[in-house]
Design an enzyme around this catalytic site. Structure first.
Site, PDB file in Angstrom:
ATOM      1  CG  HIS A   1      33.849  56.073   5.296  1.00 29.31           C
ATOM      2  ND1 HIS A   1      33.095  55.794   6.406  1.00 29.31           N
ATOM      3  CD2 HIS A   1      34.587  57.158   5.625  1.00 29.31           C
ATOM      4  CE1 HIS A   1      33.347  56.672   7.356  1.00 29.31           C
ATOM      5  NE2 HIS A   1      34.265  57.516   6.909  1.00 29.31           N
TER       6      HIS A   1
ATOM      7  CG  ASP B   1      31.142  53.128   7.232  1.00 32.73           C
ATOM      8  OD1 ASP B   1      32.195  52.750   6.673  1.00 32.73           O
ATOM      9  OD2 ASP B   1      30.901  54.316   7.506  1.00 32.73           O
TER      10      ASP B   1
ATOM     11  CB  SER C   1      35.657  58.307   9.775  1.00 32.09           C
ATOM     12  OG  SER C   1      34.544  58.952   9.240  1.00 32.09           O
TER      13      SER C   1
ATOM     14  N   GLY D   1      37.489  63.280  10.310  1.00 35.80           N
ATOM     15  CA  GLY D   1      38.674  62.656  10.870  1.00 35.80           C
ATOM     16  C   GLY D   1      38.366  61.751  12.044  1.00 35.80           C
TER      17      GLY D   1
ATOM     18  CB  SER E   1      29.272  55.339  10.215  1.00 35.43           C
ATOM     19  OG  SER E   1      28.898  55.407   8.858  1.00 35.43           O
TER      20      SER E   1
END
Length: 390
Positions: free
Chosen positions: A235, A264, A346, A344, A361
């Site tokens: 993402h 992801d 991720s 942040g 994720s």
């Protein structure tokens, strides 16, 4: 931000996911971005892996029937490999497994005494349960067909021998009633849990690896055809094409591909010639964790996560092969942990010692009030992108 879901290399996408928010002038705490001294103008981006050791029980040859020696207590890495091997021999009589970290034991669930004998013979402790893995998978399929509601997630919990369905605070009214009805129809194979948090992707404006509108955390540095890349969340690569090491700084890398939702993971190619990309994870205490291989997560395993917002936190694996229904779509095959995470974080690495396990994720909650988080298994990301740790 609503993200469309591309197909990765023509393959049918699978379920998994997280979300984004605008970049803002937060303090720089980047996962893995540190600068060399002024005399050495290079930026270092560190990422992460695990060596898997397999121990087997050796039969003692003897003229009379001698008791089989018990294998040494396994580590989480060896337990995960042993569980996979044992599971392949149990067929429909297997019902999942988990690791007892306190006592260094692998627990294998089975539905019959004959299967229990097989598992004990392979060096595992055994628990006889009611529901087989096939029966629990059928329950998951029912949920997927009738209750894929944004804000929900589900996973098989080997400790309770149930599918645990979780709904966040956005699931209300008719949607919550439908979820209750579907879960109830599964009898004692499933249980519903309500969460006060919100299931979301953890992309945000801030520091670490920066895009024009958002930021993420670097996961693991990798190579592809001898060229340097890094892995992060899918993402993130769908939201940002051009990345820099500082907010508003020069381009250092560009997104090359990824998969989200479904999976992801994303792959980013370094474009700056002066970038150093060691196979390490930033521990935010002045030291780095060297990553040397890839591990497979198992329920009960103690793990750590590093991210640009909340830095390093630890916890345990709660479930594997988890489905998370994000607003952008479902993501499947995730690792769920008790580790908190925030916007942040991720794309950041999940690891155990020198073993790379996953890419951050999404999650619920935060690191102040507590929460849980979800991870894309890194082994799948490496295989699908044709990359290697390094």
């Amino acid at each position: 931000m609503a993200l469309t879901r591309p197909r990765w290399q023509g393959e049918r996408p699978r379920l998994r996911r997280c979300r984004s928010s605008p970049a803002g002038p937060t303090p720089t705490r980047g996962f893995e971005l540190t600068h060399m001294s002024p005399s050495t103008p290079r930026t270092v981006l560190a990422g992460a892996g695990a060596v898997v050791l397999i121990t087997t029980a050796l039969a003692l040859p003897h003229a009379t029937a001698a008791p089989r020696p018990v294998p040494d207590p396994p580590t989480a890495a060896t337990a995960a490999q042993r569980a996979k091997q044992i599971g392949s021999t149990l067929g429909n009589e297997g019902a999942g497994s988990y690791y007892d970290a306190e006592n260094h034991k692998l627990i294998v669930n089975v539905t019959s005494e004959s299967a229990a004998a097989k598992a004990r013979g392979a060096g595992a402790d055994v628990k006889i349960v009611k529901h087989s893995l096939a029966s629990l998978d059928a329950a998951r399929a029912t949920l997927e067909q009738h209750a894929s509601i944004p804000g929900t997630s589900w996973a098989m919990d080997p400790r309770s021998n149930k599918v645990i369905v979780t709904a966040d605070r956005t699931v209300r009214g008719d949607r919550l009633e439908r979820l209750r009805e579907v879960t109830s129809s599964l009898g004692d194979r499933a249980a519903l849990r309500l969460s006060s948090g919100t299931l979301r992707p953890l992309l945000a404006g801030g520091d670490a690896i920066w895009g024009a509108t958002a930021r993420c955390s670097l996961g693991f540095n990798v190579t592809k055809a001898g060229q340097p890349y890094f892995l992060t969340a899918g993402h993130c690569t769908h939201a940002v094409r051009s990345w820099s090491a500082t907010q508003g700084g020069p381009e250092t890398a560009v997104s090359e591909g990824g998969s989200f939702p479904g999976d992801d993971f994303g792959i980013v190619k370094y474009t700056a010639a002066d970038m150093v990309h060691p196979g390490e994870v930033n521990l935010y205490n002045g030291s780095m964790q060297r990553i040397t291989g890839v591990g497979e997560a198992i329920v009960g395993q103690r793990v750590r996560r590093s991210g640009s917002t909340s830095h390093v936190h630890d916890g345990e694996v709660l479930a594997v092969d988890v489905t998370a229904n994000y607003q952008q779509g479902p993501v499947e095959g995730l690792i769920q942990t008790s580790v908190c995470a925030e916007a942040g974080d991720s794309g950041g690495p999940l690891f155990e010692d020198a073993a790379a396990l996953g890419l951050t994720s999404g999650g619920r909650g935060d690191c102040t009030s507590g929460g849980e988080s979800f991870y894309q298994p890194v082994g799948e990301a490496l295989a699908r992108t044709g990359t290697q740790l390094g």
